[in-house]
Design a protein around this motif. Structure first.
Motif, PDB file in Angstrom:
ATOM      1  N   GLU A 160      -2.208   0.433 -13.802  1.00  0.00           N
ATOM      2  CA  GLU A 160      -2.354   0.156 -11.841  1.00  0.00           C
ATOM      3  C   GLU A 160      -3.382  -1.189 -12.166  1.00  0.00           C
ATOM      4  O   GLU A 160      -4.157  -1.459 -12.354  1.00  0.00           O
ATOM      5  CB  GLU A 160      -3.437   1.361 -11.551  1.00  0.00           C
ATOM      6  CG  GLU A 160      -3.867   1.176  -9.899  1.00  0.00           C
ATOM      7  CD  GLU A 160      -4.725   2.376  -9.194  1.00  0.00           C
ATOM      8  OE1 GLU A 160      -4.630   1.523  -8.550  1.00  0.00           O
ATOM      9  OE2 GLU A 160      -4.730   2.963  -9.907  1.00  0.00           O
ATOM     10  N   ILE A 161      -2.960  -2.019 -11.169  1.00  0.00           N
ATOM     11  CA  ILE A 161      -3.351  -3.249 -10.960  1.00  0.00           C
ATOM     12  C   ILE A 161      -3.784  -2.796  -8.872  1.00  0.00           C
ATOM     13  O   ILE A 161      -4.388  -4.080  -8.564  1.00  0.00           O
ATOM     14  CB  ILE A 161      -2.542  -4.011 -10.788  1.00  0.00           C
ATOM     15  CG1 ILE A 161      -3.597  -5.529 -10.113  1.00  0.00           C
ATOM     16  CG2 ILE A 161      -1.301  -4.718  -9.668  1.00  0.00           C
ATOM     17  CD1 ILE A 161      -2.679  -7.258 -11.239  1.00  0.00           C
ATOM     18  N   ALA A 197      -8.041 -12.392   0.627  1.00  0.00           N
ATOM     19  CA  ALA A 197      -6.543 -11.935  -0.206  1.00  0.00           C
ATOM     20  C   ALA A 197      -7.349 -10.874  -1.173  1.00  0.00           C
ATOM     21  O   ALA A 197      -6.440 -11.153  -2.207  1.00  0.00           O
ATOM     22  CB  ALA A 197      -6.068 -13.137  -0.613  1.00  0.00           C
ATOM     23  N   HIS A 198      -8.714 -11.169  -2.187  1.00  0.00           N
ATOM     24  CA  HIS A 198      -8.518 -10.796  -3.588  1.00  0.00           C
ATOM     25  C   HIS A 198      -8.425 -11.224  -4.409  1.00  0.00           C
ATOM     26  O   HIS A 198      -7.749 -10.271  -5.622  1.00  0.00           O
ATOM     27  CB  HIS A 198      -9.003  -9.570  -3.791  1.00  0.00           C
ATOM     28  CG  HIS A 198      -9.403  -8.151  -2.379  1.00  0.00           C
ATOM     29  ND1 HIS A 198     -11.037  -7.490  -3.306  1.00  0.00           N
ATOM     30  CD2 HIS A 198      -9.165  -7.495  -1.131  1.00  0.00           C
ATOM     31  CE1 HIS A 198     -10.640  -7.567  -1.532  1.00  0.00           C
ATOM     32  NE2 HIS A 198     -10.862  -7.010  -1.250  1.00  0.00           N
ATOM     33  N   ARG A 206      -1.347  -9.063   8.881  1.00  0.00           N
ATOM     34  CA  ARG A 206      -2.306  -7.775   7.887  1.00  0.00           C
ATOM     35  C   ARG A 206      -0.910  -6.259   7.975  1.00  0.00           C
ATOM     36  O   ARG A 206       0.328  -6.146   8.421  1.00  0.00           O
ATOM     37  CB  ARG A 206      -3.134  -7.409   8.805  1.00  0.00           C
ATOM     38  CG  ARG A 206      -4.113  -5.913   7.932  1.00  0.00           C
ATOM     39  CD  ARG A 206      -4.634  -5.239   9.027  1.00  0.00           C
ATOM     40  NE  ARG A 206      -5.689  -6.104   9.958  1.00  0.00           N
ATOM     41  CZ  ARG A 206      -6.959  -5.568  10.190  1.00  0.00           C
ATOM     42  NH1 ARG A 206      -7.420  -4.763   9.632  1.00  0.00           N
ATOM     43  NH2 ARG A 206      -7.346  -7.049  10.788  1.00  0.00           N
ATOM     44  N   PRO A 207      -1.055  -5.899   6.173  1.00  0.00           N
ATOM     45  CA  PRO A 207      -0.524  -4.684   5.845  1.00  0.00           C
ATOM     46  C   PRO A 207      -0.791  -3.607   6.523  1.00  0.00           C
ATOM     47  O   PRO A 207      -1.841  -3.614   7.294  1.00  0.00           O
ATOM     48  CB  PRO A 207      -0.049  -4.945   4.523  1.00  0.00           C
ATOM     49  CG  PRO A 207      -1.596  -5.421   3.685  1.00  0.00           C
ATOM     50  CD  PRO A 207      -1.837  -6.562   5.079  1.00  0.00           C
ATOM     51  N   ASN A 208      -0.448  -2.168   6.670  1.00  0.00           N
ATOM     52  CA  ASN A 208      -0.705  -1.268   6.954  1.00  0.00           C
ATOM     53  C   ASN A 208      -2.260  -0.539   6.433  1.00  0.00           C
ATOM     54  O   ASN A 208      -2.484   0.371   5.617  1.00  0.00           O
ATOM     55  CB  ASN A 208       0.459   0.283   7.218  1.00  0.00           C
ATOM     56  CG  ASN A 208       1.570  -0.121   7.880  1.00  0.00           C
ATOM     57  OD1 ASN A 208       0.624  -0.804   9.016  1.00  0.00           O
ATOM     58  ND2 ASN A 208       2.843   0.427   7.539  1.00  0.00           N
ATOM     59  N   GLN A 260      -5.070  -0.818  -1.801  1.00  0.00           N
ATOM     60  CA  GLN A 260      -4.285  -2.025  -0.762  1.00  0.00           C
ATOM     61  C   GLN A 260      -4.352  -3.279  -1.329  1.00  0.00           C
ATOM     62  O   GLN A 260      -3.516  -4.549  -0.264  1.00  0.00           O
ATOM     63  CB  GLN A 260      -6.023  -1.879  -0.411  1.00  0.00           C
ATOM     64  CG  GLN A 260      -6.264  -0.627   0.525  1.00  0.00           C
ATOM     65  CD  GLN A 260      -7.556  -0.606   1.444  1.00  0.00           C
ATOM     66  OE1 GLN A 260      -8.067  -1.517   1.412  1.00  0.00           O
ATOM     67  NE2 GLN A 260      -7.394   0.189   2.526  1.00  0.00           N
ATOM     68  N   ARG A 261      -4.449  -3.601  -2.320  1.00  0.00           N
ATOM     69  CA  ARG A 261      -4.732  -4.918  -3.141  1.00  0.00           C
ATOM     70  C   ARG A 261      -3.197  -5.549  -2.937  1.00  0.00           C
ATOM     71  O   ARG A 261      -2.972  -6.508  -2.368  1.00  0.00           O
ATOM     72  CB  ARG A 261      -5.102  -5.143  -4.342  1.00  0.00           C
ATOM     73  CG  ARG A 261      -5.465  -6.506  -4.712  1.00  0.00           C
ATOM     74  CD  ARG A 261      -6.774  -6.403  -6.324  1.00  0.00           C
ATOM     75  NE  ARG A 261      -7.542  -5.714  -5.753  1.00  0.00           N
ATOM     76  CZ  ARG A 261      -8.759  -6.408  -6.299  1.00  0.00           C
ATOM     77  NH1 ARG A 261      -8.178  -6.523  -7.633  1.00  0.00           N
ATOM     78  NH2 ARG A 261      -9.751  -5.181  -6.674  1.00  0.00           N
ATOM     79  N   ILE A 262      -2.311  -4.565  -3.640  1.00  0.00           N
ATOM     80  CA  ILE A 262      -0.558  -5.638  -3.434  1.00  0.00           C
ATOM     81  C   ILE A 262      -0.550  -5.612  -2.380  1.00  0.00           C
ATOM     82  O   ILE A 262       0.591  -6.731  -1.611  1.00  0.00           O
ATOM     83  CB  ILE A 262      -0.261  -4.629  -4.258  1.00  0.00           C
ATOM     84  CG1 ILE A 262      -0.385  -4.729  -5.941  1.00  0.00           C
ATOM     85  CG2 ILE A 262       2.192  -5.154  -3.813  1.00  0.00           C
ATOM     86  CD1 ILE A 262       0.478  -4.002  -6.691  1.00  0.00           C
TER      87      ILE A 262
END
Length: 181
Positions: free
Chosen positions: A72-73, A121-122, A111-113, A78-80
């Motif tokens: 898992e990355i 952006a991490h 922004r995504p959900n 939320q990161r992807i």
């Protein structure tokens, strides 16, 4: 202590730069290549044993955490989605970017959900792409290429093994930061 942080990027960067360090230091030595592999495996076993010894009660948790790291990355789910939004944002100004420091102000439109404020952006490279565009990425990658190429050339010119070992450590540290960003 690095492994206790469970930072996925830091652990992966550490393992890759350890391999790079072994390669750089021993590449011109007369030792057979199988010795390099054996030393690397030995170092991994010692690191794993140290982890188990330090946190004997958490050994199962450590093994499960390593499994999670490899599978898992997407931190906290939320990161992807943030990365996907950042790539869409970078597409709006692909050549010159949106401007330094602009990510936090314009990302909410892409922004995504996710329910939290996302100031970056991490991922340093996506931040650089969004804020400076392809020009900024090209300048950065060119600078890193020149730095590593010249450093390795200077390192090869040194004859003192102590200085070479310190230089190799500095180079792998710089590579680790470059990789972890």
């Amino acid at each position: 202590s690095l492994f206790h942080t469970f930072s996925q990027g830091a652990i992966i960067a550490f393992l890759l730069t350890s391999a790079l360090s072994f390669f750089l230091y021993f590449r011109n030595k007369a030792a057979p290549k199988w010795i390099l592999g054996a030393l690397f495996i030995l170092a991994a076993v010692i690191a794993a044993a140290a982890l188990v010894w330090i946190k004997r009660s958490m050994a199962i948790d450590i093994v499960s955490e390593f499994s999670r790291i490899l599978m898992e990355i997407n931190t906290y789910g939320q990161r992807i989605p943030v990365w996907i939004g950042a790539v869409k944002l970078a597409g709006t100004s692909p050549i010159f970017g949106a401007g330094l420091g602009a990510f936090r102000y314009i990302f909410p439109m892409y922004r995504p959900n996710v329910s939290i404020f996302i100031p970056y952006a991490h991922n340093d490279y996506l931040d650089l792409l969004v804020e400076t565009g392809l020009i900024g990425i090209l300048v950065f990658v060119s600078g890193m290429y020149i730095f590593f190429k010249r450093y390795i050339k200077l390192l090869n010119m040194r004859r003192d093994s102590y200085v070479r070992a310190i230089g190799c450590g500095c180079l792998t540290s710089a590579f680790s930061v470059f990789l972890h960003s």
